[in-house]
Design a protein around this motif. Structure first.
Motif, PDB file in Angstrom:
ATOM      1  N   MET A 184     -47.674 -24.735   5.127  1.00 47.87           N
ATOM      2  CA  MET A 184     -47.408 -25.959   5.424  1.00 47.87           C
ATOM      3  C   MET A 184     -47.626 -26.990   4.196  1.00 47.87           C
ATOM      4  O   MET A 184     -48.470 -26.852   3.458  1.00 47.87           O
ATOM      5  N   MET A 212     -40.844 -27.264  12.695  1.00 45.96           N
ATOM      6  CA  MET A 212     -41.739 -27.046  11.781  1.00 45.96           C
ATOM      7  C   MET A 212     -42.377 -25.546  11.962  1.00 45.96           C
ATOM      8  O   MET A 212     -42.702 -24.816  10.854  1.00 45.96           O
ATOM      9  N   VAL A 213     -42.659 -25.004  13.305  1.00 51.50           N
ATOM     10  CA  VAL A 213     -43.323 -23.595  13.390  1.00 51.50           C
ATOM     11  C   VAL A 213     -42.340 -22.700  13.016  1.00 51.50           C
ATOM     12  O   VAL A 213     -42.861 -21.840  12.366  1.00 51.50           O
ATOM     13  N   CYS A 243     -52.458 -26.470  14.705  1.00 52.66           N
ATOM     14  CA  CYS A 243     -51.486 -25.328  14.104  1.00 52.66           C
ATOM     15  C   CYS A 243     -52.120 -24.568  12.867  1.00 52.66           C
ATOM     16  O   CYS A 243     -52.001 -23.326  12.813  1.00 52.66           O
ATOM     17  N   THR A 249     -51.438 -30.186  17.612  1.00 52.23           N
ATOM     18  CA  THR A 249     -51.454 -31.046  16.523  1.00 52.23           C
ATOM     19  C   THR A 249     -51.163 -30.260  15.014  1.00 52.23           C
ATOM     20  O   THR A 249     -51.217 -29.138  15.314  1.00 52.23           O
ATOM     21  N   ARG A 250     -50.998 -30.833  13.901  1.00 53.02           N
ATOM     22  CA  ARG A 250     -50.992 -30.118  12.802  1.00 53.02           C
ATOM     23  C   ARG A 250     -52.113 -29.341  12.208  1.00 53.02           C
ATOM     24  O   ARG A 250     -52.216 -28.322  11.800  1.00 53.02           O
ATOM     25  N   THR A 288     -48.442 -34.382  15.850  1.00 53.91           N
ATOM     26  CA  THR A 288     -47.922 -33.269  16.494  1.00 53.91           C
ATOM     27  C   THR A 288     -46.989 -32.422  15.577  1.00 53.91           C
ATOM     28  O   THR A 288     -46.283 -32.861  14.515  1.00 53.91           O
ATOM     29  N   THR A 289     -46.987 -31.139  15.870  1.00 56.28           N
ATOM     30  CA  THR A 289     -46.282 -30.104  15.213  1.00 56.28           C
ATOM     31  C   THR A 289     -44.934 -29.975  15.841  1.00 56.28           C
ATOM     32  O   THR A 289     -44.942 -29.873  17.217  1.00 56.28           O
ATOM     33  N   THR A 290     -43.930 -29.909  15.380  1.00 53.71           N
ATOM     34  CA  THR A 290     -42.516 -29.673  16.029  1.00 53.71           C
ATOM     35  C   THR A 290     -42.079 -28.301  15.977  1.00 53.71           C
ATOM     36  O   THR A 290     -42.539 -27.636  15.408  1.00 53.71           O
TER      37      THR A 290
END
Length: 176
Positions: free
Chosen positions: A25, A43-44, A166, A162-163, A38-40
């Motif tokens: 990350m 991103m994941v 994650c 959330t990041r 938030t994580t999209t």
């Protein structure tokens, strides 16, 4: 670490350090990690693609909302081809949509090869709100400590990850 919004003593410090130094990350800027953002979905899949060594992909995405050349396009192609992700529909991936906690653990579970789990989520008062597709993944993730409850009795599976959450799940997953 270069992030001014992550400091020693915060519950997510070790996890952010783990994902940053392993190039899983990045920050949202050179000095901001944005742990509460938030994580999209994009991103994941990009993170999992990096974990897999960013293998060469062929073809294009089956999803019309994933443009060739997008920073996450190869990751989506790879993740879909390896049954790690499905689209939100048969033609859309929704890359900029916030990933839910159950979606994130389902992607990790699929990445791990869909291991079996008969762990019971009955200790959580919101266990019945876990989607059918995510039930085994969520049980596996709780059983192995990858995800913890938001409280002692709630998982909040439909809540966004959330990041920081994650990063913590990724660190715990990698340490299995």
């Amino acid at each position: 670490m270069p992030f001014t919004d992550v400091s020693r003593g915060q519950w997510f410090y070790d996890a952010v350090s783990f994902v940053y130094w392993r190039d899983l990350m990045d920050g949202v800027t050179s000095t901001q990690f944005a742990p509460d953002a938030t994580t999209t979905r994009a991103m994941v899949v990009q993170i999992l693609y990096r974990m897999a060594g960013s293998p060469t992909v062929r073809g294009s995405s089956p999803f019309y909302d994933v443009s060739n050349g997008a920073w996450y396009a190869d990751a989506v192609i790879w993740a879909e081809a390896n049954d790690i992700v499905n689209g939100m529909t048969t033609t859309t991936f929704a890359p900029n949509t916030a990933v839910t906690r159950e979606q994130l653990v389902t992607m990790l579970w699929r990445y791990a090869g869909e291991p079996a789990s008969d762990y019971s989520l009955s200790a959580f008062t919101d266990a019945d709100s876990v989607s059918d597709y995510a039930a085994t993944a969520m049980a596996w993730a709780v059983e192995h400590g990858i995800i913890t409850g938001v409280t002692d009795t709630t998982l909040v599976p439909q809540g966004t990850a959330t990041r920081a959450q994650c990063a913590a799940m990724l660190m715990r997953f990698a340490e299995l």
